[in-house]
Write a protein that holds these residues in place. Structure first.
Motif, short mmCIF file in Angstrom:
data_model
loop_
_atom_site.label_atom_id
_atom_site.label_comp_id
_atom_site.label_asym_id
_atom_site.label_seq_id
_atom_site.Cartn_x
_atom_site.Cartn_y
_atom_site.Cartn_z
N ALA A 187 54.16 -4.00 50.43
CA ALA A 187 53.58 -3.37 49.24
C ALA A 187 53.40 -4.40 48.12
O ALA A 187 52.36 -4.42 47.44
CB ALA A 187 54.48 -2.23 48.76
N LEU A 188 54.39 -5.25 47.93
CA LEU A 188 54.30 -6.26 46.87
C LEU A 188 53.22 -7.29 47.18
O LEU A 188 52.45 -7.68 46.29
CB LEU A 188 55.65 -6.96 46.69
CG LEU A 188 55.69 -8.09 45.65
CD1 LEU A 188 55.18 -7.61 44.29
CD2 LEU A 188 57.10 -8.65 45.52
N LYS A 232 62.57 -5.37 42.39
CA LYS A 232 63.09 -4.49 43.44
C LYS A 232 63.04 -5.18 44.81
O LYS A 232 64.01 -5.12 45.58
CB LYS A 232 62.27 -3.20 43.48
CG LYS A 232 62.77 -2.20 44.53
CD LYS A 232 61.93 -0.93 44.52
CE LYS A 232 62.43 0.06 45.57
NZ LYS A 232 61.61 1.30 45.59
N THR A 233 61.92 -5.84 45.10
CA THR A 233 61.77 -6.50 46.40
C THR A 233 62.78 -7.62 46.59
O THR A 233 63.40 -7.74 47.65
CB THR A 233 60.34 -7.05 46.55
OG1 THR A 233 59.40 -5.98 46.42
CG2 THR A 233 60.14 -7.70 47.92
N GLN A 274 58.35 -4.08 40.65
CA GLN A 274 58.21 -4.20 42.10
C GLN A 274 58.74 -5.55 42.59
O GLN A 274 59.38 -5.63 43.64
CB GLN A 274 56.74 -4.03 42.50
CG GLN A 274 56.53 -3.79 43.99
CD GLN A 274 55.10 -3.40 44.30
OE1 GLN A 274 54.20 -3.55 43.47
NE2 GLN A 274 54.87 -2.92 45.50
N ALA A 301 63.16 -0.62 55.15
CA ALA A 301 62.88 -0.45 53.72
C ALA A 301 62.38 -1.75 53.10
O ALA A 301 61.43 -1.76 52.31
CB ALA A 301 64.15 0.02 53.01
N SER A 331 58.75 -2.59 54.14
CA SER A 331 57.78 -1.78 53.38
C SER A 331 57.57 -2.33 51.98
O SER A 331 56.43 -2.42 51.49
CB SER A 331 58.25 -0.33 53.30
OG SER A 331 58.31 0.26 54.58
N GLU A 332 58.67 -2.72 51.32
CA GLU A 332 58.57 -3.24 49.96
C GLU A 332 57.85 -4.58 49.91
O GLU A 332 57.05 -4.83 49.01
CB GLU A 332 59.98 -3.39 49.35
CG GLU A 332 60.64 -2.08 48.99
CD GLU A 332 59.87 -1.28 47.94
OE1 GLU A 332 59.24 -1.90 47.04
OE2 GLU A 332 59.89 -0.05 48.02
#
Length: 202
Positions: free
Chosen positions: A186-187, A118-119, A115, A179, A182-183
């Protein structure tokens, strides 16, 4: 005979003493190794915990600044509207991540590690996207300026083409922003669940 018996007892005592000494020597070595291993594991835990705290703070700070300077503006863009705006970009927004990439692989939590990567990948991609938009803004402004100065149709057509590119790319930027947002959220939630805030409070 008596001397032999005494010597035999002394020999046995020496052997037993040697065995006992050897046993405690091995035991002490094992205990020292175990202590050193435990200390090493504790140090590793502290390093990774500090890294996660720093990542949390970096993302939170950069995102808050980004949202004020560009995120809110991007969210307010309507359909078929360009982002005709220069976004000043520094060379390195992510000094914590870039300076500690060798530690990322040592995060044991596979999902958290993925994660984080990805972020940051999305974040860096967004920076590149804004650089491209800046370039489109420059091209549009240059073509439009030439048209205003010369009134030549060719420059007008170039300006229109660049403006249409800005409109098209604004939709891409807005989608990428959603996008990324959101990431990041979330992280940050995951990091907080992992005790980052409680560690910071210590």
């Amino acid at each position: 005979m008596l001397n032999e018996l005494i010597q035999s007892k002394e020999f046995v005592a020496a052997v037993i003493g040697g065995v006992i000494a050897g046993f405690f020597s091995i035991l002490a070595t094992k205990m020292a190794f175990k202590h050193q291993q435990g200390q090493s594991e504790n140090n590793e835990k502290i390093i990774i915990s500090s890294l996660l705290q720093a990542i949390h703070d970096e993302l939170e700070t950069v995102y808050e600044r980004y949202q004020v300077t560009m995120g809110a503006r991007l969210e307010s863009i309507r359909e078929n509207e360009p982002l005709n705006f220069y976004y000043p970009l520094v060379s390195d927004f992510f000094s914590v991540y870039n300076g500690n990439t060798f530690l990322i692989g040592r995060i044991n939590d596979n999902d958290l590690r993925k994660q984080i990567i990805k972020t940051y990948t999305l974040s860096k991609g967004m920076v590149d996207s804004f650089r491209l938009n800046n370039d489109l803004v420059h091209k549009f402004e240059y073509a439009n300026k030439l048209y205003e100065e010369t009134k030549q149709e060719v420059h007008k057509q170039h300006a229109i083409a660049h403006y249409n590119s800005l409109i098209s790319y604004a939709a891409t930027l807005k989608q990428g922003h959603g996008a990324l947002k959101s990431e990041i959220f979330a992280l940050l939630r995951t990091l907080r669940k992992n005790g980052v805030l409680s560690e910071l409070a210590k």
